[in-house]
Write a protein that holds these residues in place. Structure first.
Motif, mmCIF file in Angstrom:
data_model
loop_
_atom_site.group_PDB
_atom_site.id
_atom_site.type_symbol
_atom_site.label_atom_id
_atom_site.label_comp_id
_atom_site.label_asym_id
_atom_site.label_seq_id
_atom_site.Cartn_x
_atom_site.Cartn_y
_atom_site.Cartn_z
ATOM 1 N N PRO A 211 0.826 -1.210 0.000
ATOM 2 C CA PRO A 211 0.000 0.000 0.000
ATOM 3 C C PRO A 211 0.857 1.255 0.000
ATOM 4 C CG PRO A 211 -0.103 -1.108 2.135
ATOM 5 C CD PRO A 211 0.718 -1.972 1.231
ATOM 6 N N SER A 212 0.281 2.315 -0.521
ATOM 7 C CA SER A 212 0.984 3.589 -0.570
ATOM 8 C C SER A 212 0.054 4.687 -0.077
ATOM 9 C CB SER A 212 1.433 3.899 -1.998
ATOM 10 O OG SER A 212 2.119 5.127 -2.023
ATOM 11 N N ASP A 213 0.596 5.572 0.752
ATOM 12 C CA ASP A 213 -0.177 6.705 1.231
ATOM 13 C C ASP A 213 0.046 7.943 0.379
ATOM 14 O OD1 ASP A 213 -1.183 5.222 3.339
ATOM 15 O OD2 ASP A 213 0.451 5.775 4.680
ATOM 16 N N ALA A 214 0.958 7.845 -0.564
ATOM 17 C CA ALA A 214 1.300 8.995 -1.407
ATOM 18 C C ALA A 214 1.045 8.656 -2.872
ATOM 19 C CB ALA A 214 2.765 9.363 -1.207
ATOM 20 N N LEU A 215 0.770 9.693 -3.644
ATOM 21 C CA LEU A 215 0.535 9.550 -5.079
ATOM 22 C C LEU A 215 1.402 10.540 -5.831
ATOM 23 C CD1 LEU A 215 -3.336 9.270 -5.473
ATOM 24 C CD2 LEU A 215 -1.658 7.465 -5.693
ATOM 25 N N PRO A 216 1.643 10.264 -7.094
ATOM 26 C CA PRO A 216 1.372 8.999 -7.766
ATOM 27 C C PRO A 216 2.380 7.935 -7.342
ATOM 28 C CG PRO A 216 2.448 10.526 -9.270
ATOM 29 C CD PRO A 216 2.218 11.265 -7.983
ATOM 30 N N VAL A 217 1.964 6.695 -7.522
ATOM 31 C CA VAL A 217 2.860 5.574 -7.284
ATOM 32 C C VAL A 217 2.687 4.613 -8.456
ATOM 33 C CG1 VAL A 217 1.212 4.283 -5.839
ATOM 34 C CG2 VAL A 217 3.664 3.827 -5.625
ATOM 35 N N THR A 218 3.811 4.109 -8.925
ATOM 36 C CA THR A 218 3.817 3.203 -10.072
ATOM 37 C C THR A 218 4.586 1.949 -9.688
ATOM 38 O OG1 THR A 218 3.766 5.085 -11.583
ATOM 39 C CG2 THR A 218 4.468 2.962 -12.512
ATOM 40 N N TYR A 219 4.013 0.805 -10.003
ATOM 41 C CA TYR A 219 4.661 -0.476 -9.744
ATOM 42 C C TYR A 219 5.037 -1.121 -11.061
ATOM 43 C CZ TYR A 219 2.671 0.099 -5.116
ATOM 44 O OH TYR A 219 2.338 0.595 -3.882
ATOM 45 N N ILE A 220 6.201 -1.737 -11.089
ATOM 46 C CA ILE A 220 6.605 -2.541 -12.235
ATOM 47 C C ILE A 220 6.573 -3.991 -11.773
ATOM 48 C CG2 ILE A 220 8.432 -3.092 -13.883
ATOM 49 C CD1 ILE A 220 9.341 -0.159 -13.668
ATOM 50 N N VAL A 221 5.786 -4.793 -12.488
ATOM 51 C CA VAL A 221 5.590 -6.208 -12.169
ATOM 52 C C VAL A 221 6.154 -7.008 -13.324
ATOM 53 C CG1 VAL A 221 3.849 -7.982 -11.692
ATOM 54 C CG2 VAL A 221 3.502 -5.640 -10.849
ATOM 55 N N ASP A 222 6.949 -8.033 -13.004
ATOM 56 C CA ASP A 222 7.556 -8.827 -14.083
ATOM 57 C C ASP A 222 6.595 -9.855 -14.653
ATOM 58 O OD1 ASP A 222 7.607 -11.130 -12.432
ATOM 59 O OD2 ASP A 222 9.735 -10.914 -11.952
ATOM 60 N N ASP A 223 7.053 -10.586 -15.652
ATOM 61 C CA ASP A 223 6.193 -11.539 -16.356
ATOM 62 C C ASP A 223 5.851 -12.776 -15.526
ATOM 63 O OD1 ASP A 223 8.774 -12.528 -16.450
ATOM 64 O OD2 ASP A 223 8.753 -12.916 -18.605
ATOM 65 N N GLN A 224 6.415 -12.880 -14.330
ATOM 66 C CA GLN A 224 6.079 -13.959 -13.402
ATOM 67 C C GLN A 224 5.127 -13.466 -12.306
ATOM 68 O OE1 GLN A 224 7.254 -17.150 -14.067
ATOM 69 N NE2 GLN A 224 7.876 -16.037 -15.907
ATOM 70 N N GLY A 225 4.720 -12.200 -12.396
ATOM 71 C CA GLY A 225 3.795 -11.641 -11.426
ATOM 72 C C GLY A 225 4.448 -11.116 -10.162
ATOM 73 N N GLN A 226 5.767 -10.913 -10.191
ATOM 74 C CA GLN A 226 6.500 -10.418 -9.020
ATOM 75 C C GLN A 226 6.745 -8.916 -9.133
ATOM 76 O OE1 GLN A 226 7.213 -12.576 -6.419
ATOM 77 N NE2 GLN A 226 5.933 -13.874 -7.700
#
Length: 159
Positions: free
Chosen positions: A119-134
């Motif tokens: 979870p993040s309390d600040a914006l914007p936040v971007t996640y990079i997820v690999d092709d294995q879902g990690q």
């Protein structure tokens, strides 16, 4: 004969229930237009998942960058997806996404649980997820297309 029919009916009910429950795990919901999002759009490829809100100034600034980036990354099997931080749904989500000019897919169902996104309390936040879902990276603050491409390239090279 009656017992056979009852047994067959129970078997059919069990199979139908199992099939329905199996399908629930693959439910990724709909987009900002109410269109179902196929699970294949999220699995087996890298993802850029951006959380945004209407009231977030930096979010508004980075949306054009993400709009430009999405079609370019799609050619590299990378999906760009948005998630409304405030949990807007249905017509409210559509109106907010339209007002901000979002052209990439906005997921109505938050994928945080599916990918274990912190979870993040600040914006914007971007996640990079690999092709294995990690989850490979959590980027806090406004991002630009060049920076995201560079981060993705470095992460993909390391995997």
């Amino acid at each position: 004969m009656v017992k056979r029919l009852q047994s067959a009916r129970r078997l059919v009910m069990v199979l139908v229930t199992a099939a329905l429950l199996a399908g629930c795990g693959d439910d990724v919901g709909v987009d900002q237009h109410g269109q179902k999002v196929a699970v294949e759009r999220l699995e087996g490829q890298w993802l850029v998942i951006n959380y945004w809100a209407e009231w977030c100034g930096p979010c508004r600034s980075e949306i054009p960058e993400l709009n430009a980036l999405a079609p370019e990354l799609a050619k590299q099997s990378v999906g760009v997806f948005g998630v409304n931080f405030d949990g807007l749904q249905g017509e409210e989500l559509n109106k907010a996404a339209t007002a901000l000019g979002i052209e990439f897919t906005v997921l109505a169902k938050d994928p945080a649980e599916r990918y274990g996104l912190p979870p993040s309390d600040a914006l914007p936040v971007t996640y990079i997820v690999d092709d294995q879902g990690q989850v490979r990276e959590r980027l806090l603050g406004e991002q630009n297309a060049e920076g995201l491409k560079a981060r993705l390239a470095a992460l993909r090279q390391d995997s």
